[in-house]
Each structure stands twice: as structure tokens, then as C-alpha cells.
Design a protein around this motif. Sequence first.
Motif, PDB file in Angstrom:
ATOM      1  N   PHE A  89      -1.356   7.015   3.696  1.00 44.19           N
ATOM      2  CA  PHE A  89      -2.114   6.097   2.845  1.00 44.19           C
ATOM      3  C   PHE A  89      -1.187   5.194   2.044  1.00 44.19           C
ATOM      4  CE2 PHE A  89      -3.409   5.351  -1.598  1.00 44.19           C
ATOM      5  CZ  PHE A  89      -4.420   4.425  -1.372  1.00 44.19           C
ATOM      6  N   ASN A  90      -1.576   3.931   1.936  1.00 42.34           N
ATOM      7  CA  ASN A  90      -0.919   3.005   1.025  1.00 42.34           C
ATOM      8  C   ASN A  90      -1.847   1.814   0.820  1.00 42.34           C
ATOM      9  OD1 ASN A  90       1.027   1.908  -0.718  1.00 42.34           O
ATOM     10  ND2 ASN A  90       2.700   2.631   0.591  1.00 42.34           N
ATOM     11  N   LEU A  91      -1.439   0.917  -0.056  1.00 38.45           N
ATOM     12  CA  LEU A  91      -2.274  -0.224  -0.424  1.00 38.45           C
ATOM     13  C   LEU A  91      -1.471  -1.509  -0.347  1.00 38.45           C
ATOM     14  CD1 LEU A  91      -5.019  -1.256  -1.730  1.00 38.45           C
ATOM     15  CD2 LEU A  91      -3.819  -1.063  -3.920  1.00 38.45           C
ATOM     16  N   ILE A  92      -2.077  -2.543   0.249  1.00 44.24           N
ATOM     17  CA  ILE A  92      -1.510  -3.893   0.222  1.00 44.24           C
ATOM     18  C   ILE A  92      -2.453  -4.764  -0.600  1.00 44.24           C
ATOM     19  CG2 ILE A  92      -0.714  -5.871   1.562  1.00 44.24           C
ATOM     20  CD1 ILE A  92      -0.551  -4.055   4.004  1.00 44.24           C
ATOM     21  N   ALA A  93      -1.929  -5.357  -1.657  1.00 52.40           N
ATOM     22  CA  ALA A  93      -2.712  -6.292  -2.471  1.00 52.40           C
ATOM     23  C   ALA A  93      -2.114  -7.686  -2.339  1.00 52.40           C
ATOM     24  CB  ALA A  93      -2.717  -5.858  -3.935  1.00 52.40           C
ATOM     25  N   THR A  94      -2.958  -8.695  -2.479  1.00 52.28           N
ATOM     26  CA  THR A  94      -2.474 -10.072  -2.468  1.00 52.28           C
ATOM     27  C   THR A  94      -2.869 -10.738  -3.778  1.00 52.28           C
ATOM     28  OG1 THR A  94      -4.482 -11.019  -1.454  1.00 52.28           O
ATOM     29  CG2 THR A  94      -2.774 -10.214   0.035  1.00 52.28           C
ATOM     30  N   ALA A  95      -2.090 -11.732  -4.185  1.00 49.18           N
ATOM     31  CA  ALA A  95      -2.376 -12.474  -5.417  1.00 49.18           C
ATOM     32  C   ALA A  95      -1.884 -13.896  -5.254  1.00 49.18           C
ATOM     33  CB  ALA A  95      -1.722 -11.812  -6.621  1.00 49.18           C
ATOM     34  N   ASN A  96      -2.560 -14.791  -5.940  1.00 46.08           N
ATOM     35  CA  ASN A  96      -2.302 -16.220  -5.848  1.00 46.08           C
ATOM     36  C   ASN A  96      -1.470 -16.669  -7.049  1.00 46.08           C
ATOM     37  OD1 ASN A  96      -2.520 -19.035  -5.813  1.00 46.08           O
ATOM     38  ND2 ASN A  96      -4.594 -18.990  -4.996  1.00 46.08           N
ATOM     39  N   ASN A  97      -0.354 -17.362  -6.777  1.00 41.44           N
ATOM     40  CA  ASN A  97       0.478 -17.879  -7.864  1.00 41.44           C
ATOM     41  C   ASN A  97      -0.306 -18.748  -8.830  1.00 41.44           C
ATOM     42  OD1 ASN A  97       2.812 -16.660  -7.131  1.00 41.44           O
ATOM     43  ND2 ASN A  97       3.855 -18.479  -6.395  1.00 41.44           N
ATOM     44  N   ARG A  98      -1.268 -19.477  -8.307  1.00 44.73           N
ATOM     45  CA  ARG A  98      -2.023 -20.411  -9.139  1.00 44.73           C
ATOM     46  C   ARG A  98      -3.026 -19.695 -10.042  1.00 44.73           C
ATOM     47  NH1 ARG A  98      -2.846 -26.350  -6.696  1.00 44.73           N
ATOM     48  NH2 ARG A  98      -0.726 -26.630  -5.885  1.00 44.73           N
ATOM     49  N   ASP A  99      -3.220 -18.396  -9.828  1.00 52.22           N
ATOM     50  CA  ASP A  99      -4.124 -17.626 -10.680  1.00 52.22           C
ATOM     51  C   ASP A  99      -3.391 -16.946 -11.830  1.00 52.22           C
ATOM     52  OD1 ASP A  99      -6.332 -18.263  -9.224  1.00 52.22           O
ATOM     53  OD2 ASP A  99      -6.262 -16.484  -7.963  1.00 52.22           O
ATOM     54  N   LYS A 100      -2.108 -17.296 -12.005  1.00 49.49           N
ATOM     55  CA  LYS A 100      -1.332 -16.660 -13.072  1.00 49.49           C
ATOM     56  C   LYS A 100      -2.014 -16.933 -14.412  1.00 49.49           C
ATOM     57  CE  LYS A 100       3.394 -16.309 -14.882  1.00 49.49           C
ATOM     58  NZ  LYS A 100       3.425 -14.870 -14.755  1.00 49.49           N
ATOM     59  N   GLY A 101      -2.236 -15.870 -15.183  1.00 46.78           N
ATOM     60  CA  GLY A 101      -2.896 -16.023 -16.461  1.00 46.78           C
ATOM     61  C   GLY A 101      -4.391 -15.772 -16.403  1.00 46.78           C
ATOM     62  N   VAL A 102      -4.968 -15.687 -15.201  1.00 42.67           N
ATOM     63  CA  VAL A 102      -6.404 -15.412 -15.084  1.00 42.67           C
ATOM     64  C   VAL A 102      -6.673 -13.976 -15.506  1.00 42.67           C
ATOM     65  CG1 VAL A 102      -8.373 -15.302 -13.527  1.00 42.67           C
ATOM     66  CG2 VAL A 102      -6.704 -17.141 -13.275  1.00 42.67           C
ATOM     67  N   ASN A 103      -6.121 -13.040 -14.750  1.00 44.58           N
ATOM     68  CA  ASN A 103      -6.183 -11.622 -15.126  1.00 44.58           C
ATOM     69  C   ASN A 103      -4.824 -11.009 -14.795  1.00 44.58           C
ATOM     70  OD1 ASN A 103      -9.056 -11.218 -15.933  1.00 44.58           O
ATOM     71  ND2 ASN A 103      -9.453 -11.820 -13.833  1.00 44.58           N
ATOM     72  N   ASP A 104      -3.861 -11.230 -15.659  1.00 41.78           N
ATOM     73  CA  ASP A 104      -2.516 -10.726 -15.401  1.00 41.78           C
ATOM     74  C   ASP A 104      -2.526  -9.207 -15.264  1.00 41.78           C
ATOM     75  OD1 ASP A 104      -1.288 -13.169 -15.384  1.00 41.78           O
ATOM     76  OD2 ASP A 104      -0.799 -13.157 -17.520  1.00 41.78           O
ATOM     77  N   LEU A 105      -1.645  -8.701 -14.399  1.00 39.13           N
ATOM     78  CA  LEU A 105      -1.549  -7.262 -14.205  1.00 39.13           C
ATOM     79  C   LEU A 105      -0.878  -6.607 -15.411  1.00 39.13           C
ATOM     80  CD1 LEU A 105      -0.322  -7.071 -10.491  1.00 39.13           C
ATOM     81  CD2 LEU A 105      -2.634  -7.383 -11.364  1.00 39.13           C
ATOM     82  N   SER A 106      -1.354  -5.429 -15.762  1.00 32.86           N
ATOM     83  CA  SER A 106      -0.709  -4.678 -16.833  1.00 32.86           C
ATOM     84  C   SER A 106       0.669  -4.222 -16.358  1.00 32.86           C
ATOM     85  CB  SER A 106      -1.560  -3.466 -17.215  1.00 32.86           C
ATOM     86  OG  SER A 106      -1.610  -2.542 -16.132  1.00 32.86           O
ATOM     87  N   SER A 107       1.556  -3.962 -17.314  1.00 36.64           N
ATOM     88  CA  SER A 107       2.900  -3.507 -16.939  1.00 36.64           C
ATOM     89  C   SER A 107       2.836  -2.181 -16.195  1.00 36.64           C
ATOM     90  CB  SER A 107       3.779  -3.385 -18.181  1.00 36.64           C
ATOM     91  OG  SER A 107       3.203  -2.486 -19.109  1.00 36.64           O
ATOM     92  N   ALA A 108       1.869  -1.334 -16.567  1.00 37.76           N
ATOM     93  CA  ALA A 108       1.721  -0.041 -15.880  1.00 37.76           C
ATOM     94  C   ALA A 108       1.356  -0.237 -14.424  1.00 37.76           C
ATOM     95  CB  ALA A 108       0.662   0.800 -16.587  1.00 37.76           C
ATOM     96  N   LEU A 109       0.481  -1.202 -14.140  1.00 37.90           N
ATOM     97  CA  LEU A 109       0.076  -1.441 -12.756  1.00 37.90           C
ATOM     98  C   LEU A 109       1.185  -2.141 -11.976  1.00 37.90           C
ATOM     99  CD1 LEU A 109      -2.115  -1.177 -10.648  1.00 37.90           C
ATOM    100  CD2 LEU A 109      -3.144  -3.291 -11.492  1.00 37.90           C
ATOM    101  N   THR A 165       7.160   3.921   1.896  1.00 38.78           N
ATOM    102  CA  THR A 165       7.472   4.707   0.701  1.00 38.78           C
ATOM    103  C   THR A 165       6.172   5.006  -0.052  1.00 38.78           C
ATOM    104  OG1 THR A 165       7.738   2.829  -0.822  1.00 38.78           O
ATOM    105  CG2 THR A 165       9.639   3.421   0.553  1.00 38.78           C
ATOM    106  N   ASP A 166       6.309   5.491  -1.297  1.00 42.38           N
ATOM    107  CA  ASP A 166       5.117   5.764  -2.096  1.00 42.38           C
ATOM    108  C   ASP A 166       4.747   4.585  -2.989  1.00 42.38           C
ATOM    109  OD1 ASP A 166       7.211   5.907  -3.845  1.00 42.38           O
ATOM    110  OD2 ASP A 166       6.516   7.705  -4.886  1.00 42.38           O
ATOM    111  N   ARG A 167       5.425   3.440  -2.818  1.00 39.35           N
ATOM    112  CA  ARG A 167       5.101   2.240  -3.590  1.00 39.35           C
ATOM    113  C   ARG A 167       4.107   1.397  -2.810  1.00 39.35           C
ATOM    114  NH1 ARG A 167       9.242   0.517  -7.017  1.00 39.35           N
ATOM    115  NH2 ARG A 167       7.873  -1.200  -7.657  1.00 39.35           N
ATOM    116  N   ALA A 168       3.141   0.824  -3.546  1.00 35.84           N
ATOM    117  CA  ALA A 168       2.207  -0.119  -2.925  1.00 35.84           C
ATOM    118  C   ALA A 168       2.888  -1.478  -2.789  1.00 35.84           C
ATOM    119  CB  ALA A 168       0.940  -0.225  -3.767  1.00 35.84           C
ATOM    120  N   LEU A 169       2.299  -2.362  -1.989  1.00 41.43           N
ATOM    121  CA  LEU A 169       2.897  -3.671  -1.705  1.00 41.43           C
ATOM    122  C   LEU A 169       2.013  -4.766  -2.282  1.00 41.43           C
ATOM    123  CD1 LEU A 169       4.943  -5.509  -0.176  1.00 41.43           C
ATOM    124  CD2 LEU A 169       3.421  -5.323   1.816  1.00 41.43           C
ATOM    125  N   LEU A 170       2.623  -5.683  -3.032  1.00 44.20           N
ATOM    126  CA  LEU A 170       1.925  -6.847  -3.580  1.00 44.20           C
ATOM    127  C   LEU A 170       2.527  -8.103  -2.981  1.00 44.20           C
ATOM    128  CD1 LEU A 170      -0.098  -8.123  -5.550  1.00 44.20           C
ATOM    129  CD2 LEU A 170       1.674  -8.008  -7.323  1.00 44.20           C
TER     130      LEU A 170
END
Length: 363
Positions: A196-216, A78-83
Motif C-alpha cells: 500500500f502507498n498513496l500518490i497525491a497530486t497538487a497544482n502550483n497555482r493553488d498555492k495558498g488555497v489549502n496549504d498542507l500542514s507541516s505534519a502532513l 518505501t513507507d513515504r507517500a508521493l506528492l
Amino acid sequence: MTTPAPEVLRQHAEQQYAHELSALAAHDDRPRPPRWNLSPHAVLTYLMGGKLKDGTEITPKYVGERRLMEIAVATLATDRALLLIGVPGTAKSWVSEHLSAAISGTSTLLVQGTAGTSEESVRYGWNYARLLAEGPSEAALVESPIVRAMRTGKIARLEELTRVQSDVQDTLITILSEKTLPIPELNTEVQAVQGFNLIATANNRDKGVNDLSSALKRRFNTVILPVPDTLDDEVRIVTRRVAQLATNLHIPAQPPALEEVRRIVTVFRELRAGTTEDGKTKLKSPSGSLSTAEAISVVNHGLSLAAHFGNGHLTAHDVAASLVGAVIKDPVQDAVIWREYLETVAKKRDDWKDFYKACRTVS
């Protein structure tokens, strides 16, 4: 006389599993999204494993709930990226790499997110020698892996998104929503090609480090990758990866006995959960993550000890030497927790006597 190319320590997924990807493509008769090398169904088979009509075995790359991988693959169509989100060692990067390899034929369009990741790493930079000599031009432009993926209709990867500073994260918003990247210096833009699309990864333990904006956040579909559900699942993952790594590293040791792998995984699961497998004894958890990836490293380290300084067979003594360093990250707090575990759990298990003695000796 030509010198043979040296063996790389770790091949990319599309290189290591080229025969599987080729076999899947040859038998794949389902519809494929634009510029996908395989259909979504074939990508799922590549991830979860299976057997093709000609007998080709597709090894499972992910051991876990099938539905999670179905959601991940469908999202990329789809046109949604994957996190992909999860605690350390839940195969986020592994899944990201294999998804990119199966869909685009390359997993190398990668941005490694850190606190020092700059806006140029996500968007574009400049060859300053050419910029000074010629002024702004296409030739002076240095494209990021994400921009190259946009131009070629491939999957880009961004590791550890929440480690990236918030203002750099937000440079993705236009790319993911408008599928375009303005280049005001050249009065032009890069428009993403289909595929084209994007796959991003994030670590649960990094919550609060640089939280994603609601828009992102709205630009991503999030899939949470859990730790393996059962002991048997985790043992299977560790055993398979250890065999692959031991072959790649040419470790001259016998494959580890299943009971040694089970003991390592059991220790990790119990300390991670804060309780024994039977739920009868509460435990304190150490400061480390004790992930499946670390369990794989412990077994491989033990095999290396056994191969080079033992009899070639993984023993409790080899396991103990590897395990203690993985559990004890904080030399004060974790050491106390580890000793308590040995005395209250390991010591009482009849089939763990050699393991208990070896760990006490090392500790």
C-alpha cells in the motif's frame, strides 16, 4: 444474440497498455517489492520507454528528466507517500495513473479532491439503510478507495490535494504515518497490507488555497514536475498524444503536419514564458495556463475542424480557430495581449504569414 460492449471513450492505463505491462512482467527478473506487479526498474522502463529483449517496444509515457521518475518510483517502494506538484498540464495525473497501473495493475483506486471532498471520501462512510436497520457493522461500512488500497496492498491516488479542505487533508496523517485507520464505531481498525502507498497530486497555482500542514508534508516525498525543457520535447509530447487521441476518437483526418504543431507549441511556450524563443522580445502573458495538455486539445480540435469541415488536412485556418479560444480566457485583457503578440511576433515571421492572416481573421 448478445450486444457487443460499447467502446469506452478512454481506457484506463492498465487496459490501454496491457500488452506492454504483460511483456515487461514476462521479462522482469529483478526483485519486486511486496505485491508489486513489476520491479522498480521495469516500472521505470514502462514510464520512460525502451525495447525489450524480444523486440517489444515500450512507448514512453513521460518525456522529461529520467531522474524525476527514478525518485518517484523509489519513493513508492518505501513507507513515504508521493506528492507530484506542478503547474497545470505537466502530466501529474498522467504519471500518477501510469505509476499505479504498472505497480498495482489498477489505476482506479482514486479520490478526486475538490472543495467539497468530505472526510468519508478519504476514510469511510456508511450505508445508512443498513446502519439504521442493523446498527454499526462491517456490512454497513462503505470503504473509500484509500481504505480498499490499504486492505489489498495497492496504490491509491488522490487528485488535487490542495483543493481539499485542511481538516479533511489531515485525516491522512494517521493513515500515512501509522499505516492504520481506526474505526471507533466498530472498535476495530484497518491495517495497511504491504504494497500500500498513496500518490497525491497538487497544482502550483493553488498555492495558498489549502496549504498542507507541516505534519502532513512530512509524510510525503515531493517531486516537482516541470514544463517540458525544450520546444522539441513539447512538440514530441503533443504529436504522440494527438495521434493516440485521434485514433481513439476516430477523427477522419490526416496526421497534422509537424510545422503546424511546432507553431502551436511555440505560441504557447512564448506566451507562457513572457518572451520569444530567441529571448529578443518581451511579451505579456495571458491569464490562462497555456499548458501542454491545452496544446494537445488545440491540435485535436483543429483536426476535427479539418476532418468534418475542411479537406482533411490541418491548415493554419483550422489552427487559428482552435488557438484563439485557448489563449483568450479573459475577453478584455487576454484579447489585447493576443493582438500584441500577433503584431509584434507572428507578423514578422516570414513562414507564419498564413498563420498570421488566419489568426487576424478569427480574432
